[in-house]
Structures are given as C-alpha cells and as structure tokens.
Design an enzyme around this catalytic site. Sequence first.
Site, PDB file in Angstrom:
ATOM      1  N   ASP A   1      -0.751  -6.287  -0.179  1.00  0.00           N
ATOM      2  CA  ASP A   1      -1.625  -5.386   0.704  1.00  0.00           C
ATOM      3  C   ASP A   1      -2.779  -5.197   1.064  1.00  0.00           C
ATOM      4  OD1 ASP A   1       0.674  -5.438   2.943  1.00  0.00           O
ATOM      5  OD2 ASP A   1       1.178  -2.888   2.117  1.00  0.00           O
TER       6      ASP A   1
ATOM      7  N   LYS B   1      -1.517  -9.273   2.558  1.00  0.00           N
ATOM      8  CA  LYS B   1      -0.357  -8.910   4.161  1.00  0.00           C
ATOM      9  C   LYS B   1      -1.255  -8.096   4.746  1.00  0.00           C
ATOM     10  CE  LYS B   1       3.463  -5.951   3.840  1.00  0.00           C
ATOM     11  NZ  LYS B   1       2.669  -4.689   4.722  1.00  0.00           N
TER      12      LYS B   1
ATOM     13  N   GLU C   1       9.479  -4.066  10.314  1.00  0.00           N
ATOM     14  CA  GLU C   1       9.912  -2.666   9.920  1.00  0.00           C
ATOM     15  C   GLU C   1      10.296  -2.213  11.503  1.00  0.00           C
ATOM     16  OE1 GLU C   1       6.693  -1.045   7.157  1.00  0.00           O
ATOM     17  OE2 GLU C   1       8.460   0.561   7.422  1.00  0.00           O
TER      18      GLU C   1
ATOM     19  N   ASP D   1       1.212  -0.945   0.047  1.00  0.00           N
ATOM     20  CA  ASP D   1       0.002  -0.393  -0.655  1.00  0.00           C
ATOM     21  C   ASP D   1       0.650   1.087  -0.171  1.00  0.00           C
ATOM     22  OD1 ASP D   1       0.660  -0.320   3.311  1.00  0.00           O
ATOM     23  OD2 ASP D   1      -1.265   0.054   3.425  1.00  0.00           O
ATOM     24  N   SER D   2       2.541   0.512   0.047  1.00  0.00           N
ATOM     25  CA  SER D   2       2.865   2.331  -0.094  1.00  0.00           C
ATOM     26  C   SER D   2       2.760   2.425  -1.375  1.00  0.00           C
ATOM     27  CB  SER D   2       4.473   1.696   0.213  1.00  0.00           C
ATOM     28  OG  SER D   2       4.602   0.506  -0.851  1.00  0.00           O
TER      29      SER D   2
ATOM     30  N   GLU E   1      -0.976  -5.683   8.994  1.00  0.00           N
ATOM     31  CA  GLU E   1      -0.213  -5.126   9.611  1.00  0.00           C
ATOM     32  C   GLU E   1      -1.359  -5.435  10.854  1.00  0.00           C
ATOM     33  OE1 GLU E   1       0.338  -0.864   9.211  1.00  0.00           O
ATOM     34  OE2 GLU E   1       1.105  -1.443   6.818  1.00  0.00           O
TER      35      GLU E   1
HETATM   36  O1  KIV Z   1       3.703  -1.108   1.760  1.00  0.00           O
HETATM   37  C1  KIV Z   1       4.621  -1.574   1.801  1.00  0.00           C
HETATM   38  O2  KIV Z   1       5.380  -1.461   0.126  1.00  0.00           O
HETATM   39  C2  KIV Z   1       5.415  -2.569   2.907  1.00  0.00           C
HETATM   40  C3  KIV Z   1       6.720  -2.389   2.416  1.00  0.00           C
HETATM   41  C4  KIV Z   1       7.607  -1.310   2.219  1.00  0.00           C
HETATM   42  C5  KIV Z   1       7.186  -3.607   3.520  1.00  0.00           C
HETATM   43  O3  KIV Z   1       5.145  -2.863   3.264  1.00  0.00           O
END
Ligand code: KIV
Length: 281
Positions: A88, A118, A187, A49-50, A120
């Site tokens: 994510d 993924k 992280e 989600d970055s 959190e």
């Molecule tokens: O959203 C993302 O890119 C991440 C990674 C940096 C681990 O969670």
Amino acid sequence: MSKSKKIARISVPQILSRKGGEKIVCLTAYTTPIAELLDLHCDLLLVGDSVGMVLHGLSSPIGVSLEMMILHAQAVMRGSDHALVVVDLPFSTYERGADQAFRSASKVLRKTGCQAVKVEAAEGVAESVAFLVSRGIPVMGHIGLRPQSLNVDGGFKAKGRTDDERERVLKEARAMDDAGAFAIVVEGVAPDLAAEITSIVKAPTIGIGASNVCDGQILVTDDLLGMFEWTPKFVRRYADIRGLIREAVTRYSQDVRSGSFPGDGETYRDLTKANSFLVRQ
Ligand code: KIV
C-alpha cells in the site's frame, strides 16, 4: 547465478489472466513469520496500511508512513518467494499527482523488491495510476470503502447506499480499469454493485466485504485468525488466536510465579553439552 532451484513468484500477468477463472486468494501480511506461513496458500500478499491499526495501535491508516510500509514490506519479502507482493502507498504519499506517486512507488519497489503498489481511488488518482503503469510500476486500485478517506466519509462505512454513491463507485471502477490497474480491491459494497463492477472491468476484482461474486477475496489475516475481540460482519474467524495467546500467557505467568518454570529440561546444567545460546535448537 545461484544453482539452487527457485520457485518463481506469481506475476502480474498471471493475476490478470485469472479474471473470471480460478478465484484469487489474497491476505495481508506485515512480518516475516506470517509471510512464511501464508506464502504457499496465497496468490497475493498485501502489505496493507491496515498495519497501522493491526500492529501499531493507530485508530486509522492516516498515521502510517512510507518508511513503515517499506520496513514491513522488506520483512514480508524475506518471508515469501511464491505469492505476488503488493504494498500500500499510505495516505499523503501519492495524491498530489503523478510525480509524487512515482517518487513514492519507485522508492517502495527499489527498497523492498515487491512487485506492485496499491492506491485508493480519489480525484485525479487514476491519472497517476496510468503514469505509473506506463513507467513499469504495476498498480492495484482500491475502491468502495476507502479507509484513507474516513475523515471525509465520516468513518468506515459501506458504500453504494444512494444512487449518487453507487455512481461514484462505478466511476472509480472504470477509472482504475481504464488507467491500467491489474486488479481492483472492492471494499464494503452490496453484492449487486460488486457484480456490476466485476462485469464491467477487465481487471480481476478482489472483494473484502463485497460478497463472493468478485474474482478473488482478501481479508486482514489477524481478523481471520481471531486476534481481535471484535471483527466486521464480513470476516469469517478460522481460529481463536487471541484465546490461545491469553491461555498460554496465563499458564506461563502461573509457572513463573510458582517456580515451576524453568524446569530441569529448560536449564543448562552441563555447559559442555550445550550448543550456542544464540542458535535455536
Ligand atoms: O490495508 C489493507 O489491509 C487493505 C485490505 C484490507 C484490502 O487495504
């Protein structure tokens, strides 16, 4: 069935079997051309989600939607056939409980063909992870610095500075592991805490800003390529893509203004010889 020989993607059990062995190479990907370039070099591609901050100009991952993740995940799946692809689940699409998490995760798997999601760590999330895993949805956990919790944490801050914080991160690690996460992103923690986590969990740990003691590493691809003016301390810049783009665009704008672009070689003078405009030659 097609006769063409297909490369099998890396599977969840293969990632699990790398615990304590050969390091697991992971990077983020959001588009088809980047996925094509990374695929053979990586064991795991994360549609993180970055993407909201890297490609959409958001100041945090909070504004990222499930639909955005699905669109980018479809693009990454089209550009890869080797790495395991993990997507994510964005903020507010899984935290309410197992039902909501299952609805979001199953939609992502069905619409994209990716292999895993993924999430959190947060209160109650481990229960949802156990539910998803028991229903056939592999889950990667994310602990330590949790970008989706930045409003509670007061920003993107490394974790484990106090005993309480350290204990909380260890608790997150155990909870994700016991729930059946097949890998855990760790992280923004110091090496001793990353080492302790890596030694107590069965799942491989994937570090980002968590030293080289983890079972694998992940970075935001755009950071390692040098796409941004500023990068965090834990990033190693392998290229200066920002500088290359700036230089190329400066030269292009000069050439257009001077009239030297397009030149003869870039002009269709004899249309009988030109192939379709629509096909790249
Ligand atoms: O959203 C993302 O890119 C991440 C990674 C940096 C681990 O969670």
